[in-house]
Design an enzyme around this catalytic site. Structure first.
Site, mmCIF file in Angstrom:
data_model
loop_
_atom_site.group_PDB
_atom_site.id
_atom_site.type_symbol
_atom_site.label_atom_id
_atom_site.label_comp_id
_atom_site.label_asym_id
_atom_site.label_seq_id
_atom_site.Cartn_x
_atom_site.Cartn_y
_atom_site.Cartn_z
ATOM 1 C CD GLU A 1 -11.403 16.171 72.294
ATOM 2 O OE1 GLU A 1 -10.470 16.505 71.612
ATOM 3 O OE2 GLU A 1 -12.269 15.409 71.889
ATOM 4 C CG HIS A 43 -5.246 10.390 70.591
ATOM 5 N ND1 HIS A 43 -5.585 11.058 71.703
ATOM 6 C CD2 HIS A 43 -6.077 10.117 69.919
ATOM 7 C CE1 HIS A 43 -6.939 11.297 71.437
ATOM 8 N NE2 HIS A 43 -7.201 10.835 70.293
ATOM 9 C CG ASP A 71 -11.859 8.279 74.267
ATOM 10 O OD1 ASP A 71 -13.106 9.034 74.072
ATOM 11 O OD2 ASP A 71 -10.916 8.229 73.822
ATOM 12 C CG ASP A 125 -14.089 12.043 70.559
ATOM 13 O OD1 ASP A 125 -12.850 12.071 70.702
ATOM 14 O OD2 ASP A 125 -14.823 12.115 69.439
HETATM 15 C C1 NOJ Z 1 -11.208 13.817 69.269
HETATM 16 C C2 NOJ Z 1 -10.163 12.539 69.106
HETATM 17 O O1 NOJ Z 1 -9.366 12.837 70.226
HETATM 18 C C3 NOJ Z 1 -9.479 12.384 67.712
HETATM 19 O O2 NOJ Z 1 -8.523 11.535 67.710
HETATM 20 C C4 NOJ Z 1 -10.837 12.099 66.942
HETATM 21 O O3 NOJ Z 1 -10.234 12.160 65.637
HETATM 22 C C5 NOJ Z 1 -11.770 13.275 67.048
HETATM 23 N N1 NOJ Z 1 -12.072 13.359 68.361
HETATM 24 C C6 NOJ Z 1 -13.121 12.539 66.286
HETATM 25 O O4 NOJ Z 1 -13.726 11.630 67.320
#
Ligand code: NOJ
Ligand code: MG
Length: 538
Positions: A269, A331, A104, A206
Site C-alpha cells: 500500500e 475500505h 494484511d 499496510d
Molecule cells: C491504511 C489502512 O487501509 C487504513 O484502514 C488504516 O486506518 C491505516 N492504514 C492505518 O493502519
C-alpha cells in the site's frame, strides 16, 4: 521459440484479487460482526463470481481502535474472528477451491496493547525501548517536531511516566515501530515466515511507504496548497515522515523472503505520484514489491479526457519489468457507486476489468452499494470521529454485505455493528444473482471474459483517440485484438475510429455491453455508444 517467451505469467498477474473486510462479510456466530467461519461459508460465492485471490483486512488480535489496523499479536487470530485452527480450515477451503489467500501485514505500527509496546513504555532502559520511536521534548518543550497524524493532531504522544514522547502516524493507540532496530526487523521477518509457513499466498502491506522516518526527524514543510476542507495531515508535505530510501531496502528484504518461498505475492500500500511509486518495484536484480498499489482510479476525476492522460502517464512510468495494477474501491475510500453513480459504476466495472494490470475488487462494489448514511450515533471510524466536518467517514464503505432479503440481509442474526445499505431488501446478492442484467451479473460476465481472453489479462494496451466523453483502448495478445470503448457521459457518442481495423472488417462482435444482454450482438464499427455504455468488441 526461447523458453522465456513460453513462460506463463504468475497467477497474480492474470488473476483478480477480491478484498474482504472481515468484520462485514458474513457473521456466523450471531455477534453482529463477520468472522472467518462466515467467510468460509461464502467461498463458493467468490468462485462463482470468478475471482482468483482473496485479501483479508486484518484478522489478528486487536483492541480494534482502528478496526484491526492496531495489532496486538501478529501471530494469532482475534477471538472475534475465530482462532488459528479456524484459520487453517479457511486456508485449506480456499486452496481446495483453487483460490489464493492474502493477509494484511501492518508493519508501520502496532497496537499500544502489543506486549512489545507495553515493555517499551515500561522504562527508558527496557530492551524494547528502541523498538518504537521515543524522543525528548523539543528544546523549548512540546513535541519533538511538527509532524501531524493521519487522523489529526500531533503525531507525538507524551508519556508522563518515562518523560518522553512516542511517535504515531495514526492513532495514539497505534505507536510507530522503529524499523532501524535490527531486532525489531528480525522479529517482523519472523511474522512473515510464520504465515508463509502456514501456507498463505502473500500479503498486502499496510502503509508501506511510511515504515522508515528521516533519521534526524526533521520538520515537514508546510503545504502551500492546503485548504480547510482537507485533512489536518495535509497541512504538511510528508517529506521526512514517508518514502525514505531505507524503506526501499526493507521492501527488498521482504521480497527476498517471499521469493524464497516461491509463487507468493507482496502488495505494497503506497500512495505516491507515479515517479516515486515506480521505485517500489525495485530493480530486476533487487526487486521490491510485486504490486505497488496504484490508487489513481480512486483519486482521479471521472472524465474520459483526464482518465486517458492518467492511464498513459501511469503506463509510461512503469519500469519494463513492472506489472501494473488497478483499484476503484476499498475500505478507506468512498464507494465507487456513490462517487460516480449507478450507471457509471457499470462502466467502472468494465474499465477495472479491461485495463492492463491486476485488478483488486472491493466487497460490495459488485452489487453497487452506494452512499450509506451513517447516523452520527453509529459512527465507529476513528478518523471520522476525530475530524467529523470534512466528510471523510470510512464507515459508509464498511457496511455489512447484504446477501438476501431475510433478516439483517442474511449477514447476521442480530443488528450488525454498522447499519446495512438502506436499499438492502432489493440490493443484495441473491436478487442480483437472479437478474441477468444486474451489476453482479455484469461483473460475472466480465470476469469470465477476462479468464477466457488472454488479451484482457496479459495483452498489451493501446490507448485510442476518441470523441468527447469516450475512453477507448485496444488489448491484444497473439492473434486476438479486443477493442474497448467506454462512454463516461450520458449522451450517445460515436464509436471511436480504431485505426488498426482493416478496411474490410466485419461489424464488431460485441462480447459485452455494460447495458446488458439485449445490447450485445453485432454493431457497425462506425455505430454509436449509448449513454453510459461500455463495450468490449471483437
Ligand atoms: C491504511 C489502512 O487501509 C487504513 O484502514 C488504516 O486506518 C491505516 N492504514 C492505518 O493502519
Ligand atoms: Mg461473528
Amino acid at each position: 521459440m526461447d523458453c522465456q517467451s513460453q513462460k506463463s505469467p504468475p497467477w497474480w498477474e492474470t488473476g483478480v484479487i477480491y478484498q474482504i473486510y472481515p468484520r462485514s462479510f458474513q457473521d456466523s456466530d450471531g455477534d453482529g460482526v463477520g468472522d472467518l467461519a462466515g467467510i468460509e461459508s461464502r467461498l463458493d460465492y467468490l468462485v462463482d463470481l470468478g475471482v482468483d485471490a482473496i485479501w483479508l483486512s486484518p484478522i489478528f488480535p486487536s483492541p480494534m481502535a482502528d478496526f484491526g489496523y492496531d495489532v496486538a499479536d501478529y501471530c494469532d487470530i482475534d477471538p472475534m474472528f475465530g482462532d488459528l485452527a479456524g484459520f487453517d480450515r479457511l486456508l485449506e477451503a480456499v486452496h481446495t477451491r483453487g483460490l489464493k489467500l492474502l493477509l494484511d501485514f501492518v508493519p508501520n505500527h502496532t497496537s499500544d496493547q502489543h506486549p512489545w509496546f507495553i515493555e517499551s513504555r515500561a522504562s527508558r532502559e527496557n530492551p524494547k525501548r528502541d523498538w518504537y520511536i521515543w524522543r525528548d521534548p523539543a528544546p523549548g518543550g512540546g513535541p519533538p517536531n511538527n509532524w501531524i497524524s493521519d487522523f489529526g493532531g500531533s503525531s507525538w504522544e507524551w508519556d508522563a511516566m518515562t518523560g518522553q514522547y512516542y511517535l504515531h502516524a495514526f492513532l495514539k493507540e497505534q505507536p510507530d515501530l522503529n524499523w532501524r532496530h535490527p531486532e525489531l526487523r528480525e522479529a517482523m521477518m519472523g511474522v512473515l515466515r510464520f504465515w508463509f509457513d502456514r501456507g498463505v499466498d502473500g500479503f498486502r502491506m499496510d502503509v508501506l511507504w511510511h515504515i522508515i522516518k528521516d533519521a534526524a526527524l526533521r520538520d515537514n514543510p508546510i503545504n502551500p496548497d492546503w485548504t480547510p476542507n482537507r485533512t489536518q495531515r495535509d497541512r504538511l508535505i510528508q517529506l521526512h515522515s514517508t518514502d525514505q530510501p531505507a524503506a526501499h531496502e526493507i521492501a527488498a528484504e521482504f521480497r527476498a523472503l517471499a521469493d524464497h518461498y516461491g509463487d507468493r505475492v507482496l502488495i505494497g500500500e503506497i500512495s505516491l505520484p507515479n515517479d516515486r511509486l515506480a521505485r517500489w518495484y525495485g530493480t530486476p536484480d533487487r526487486p521490491q514489491v510485486h504490486v505497488p498499489v496504484n490508487f489513481h482510479l480512486i483519486e482521479h476525476a471521472w472524465n474520459a479526457e483526464s482518465l486517458r492522460h492518467m492511464i498513459a502517464d501511469y503506463e509510461a512510468s512503469l519500469p519494463a519489468f513492472g506489472w501494473p495494477n488497478w483499484v476503484v474501491g476499498s475500505h478507506d475510500a468512498k464507494r465507487i457507486a456513490a462517487r460516480v453513480g449507478e450507471a457509471q459504476a457499470r462502466v467502472a466495472a468494465m474499465l477495472l476489468l479491461t485495463l492492463r494490470g491486476t485488478p483488486t475488487m472491493y466487497q460490495g462494489d459488485e452489487i453497487g452499494i452506494g452512499e450509506v448514511p451513517i447516523p452520527r450515533d453509529r459512527v465507529r471510524d476513528p478518523q471520522d470521529l476525530r475530524q467529523p466536518d470534512i466528510g471523510i467517514g470510512r464507515d459508509r464503505s464498511r457496511t455489512p454485505m447484504p446477501w438476501d432479503d431475510s433478516d439483517y440481509a442474511g449477514f447476521s442474526k442480530v443488528d450488525p455493528w454498522l447499519p446495512l445499505n438502506e436499499d438492502w431488501p432489493i440490493r443484495n446478492v441473491t436478487t442480483q444473482h437472479q437478474d441477468c442484467n444486474s451489476l453482479l451479473s455484469l461483473y460475472r460476465t466480465l470476469l469470465s471474459l477476462r479468464r477466457r481472453h488472454a488479451a484482457l489479462s496479459i495483452g498489451a494496451l493501446v490507448l485510442v483517440d476518441s470523441a468527447e466523453d469516450v475512453l477507448a483502448f485496444e488489448r491484444h495478445h497473439d492473434d486476438e485484438r479486443l477493442r474497448i470503448a467506454l462512454n463516461l457521459g450520458n449522451h450517445a457518442r460515436p464509436l471511436p475510429r480504431f485505426a488498426s481495423l482493416p478496411t474490410d472488417a466485419h461489424p464488431a462482435e460485441v462480447l459485452c455491453s455494460t447495458l446488458g444482454e439485449p445490447h450485445s450482438a453485432f454493431r457497425p464499427w462506425d455505430g454509436v455508444l449509448a449513454p453510459n455504455e461500455g463495450l468490449i468488441m471483437r
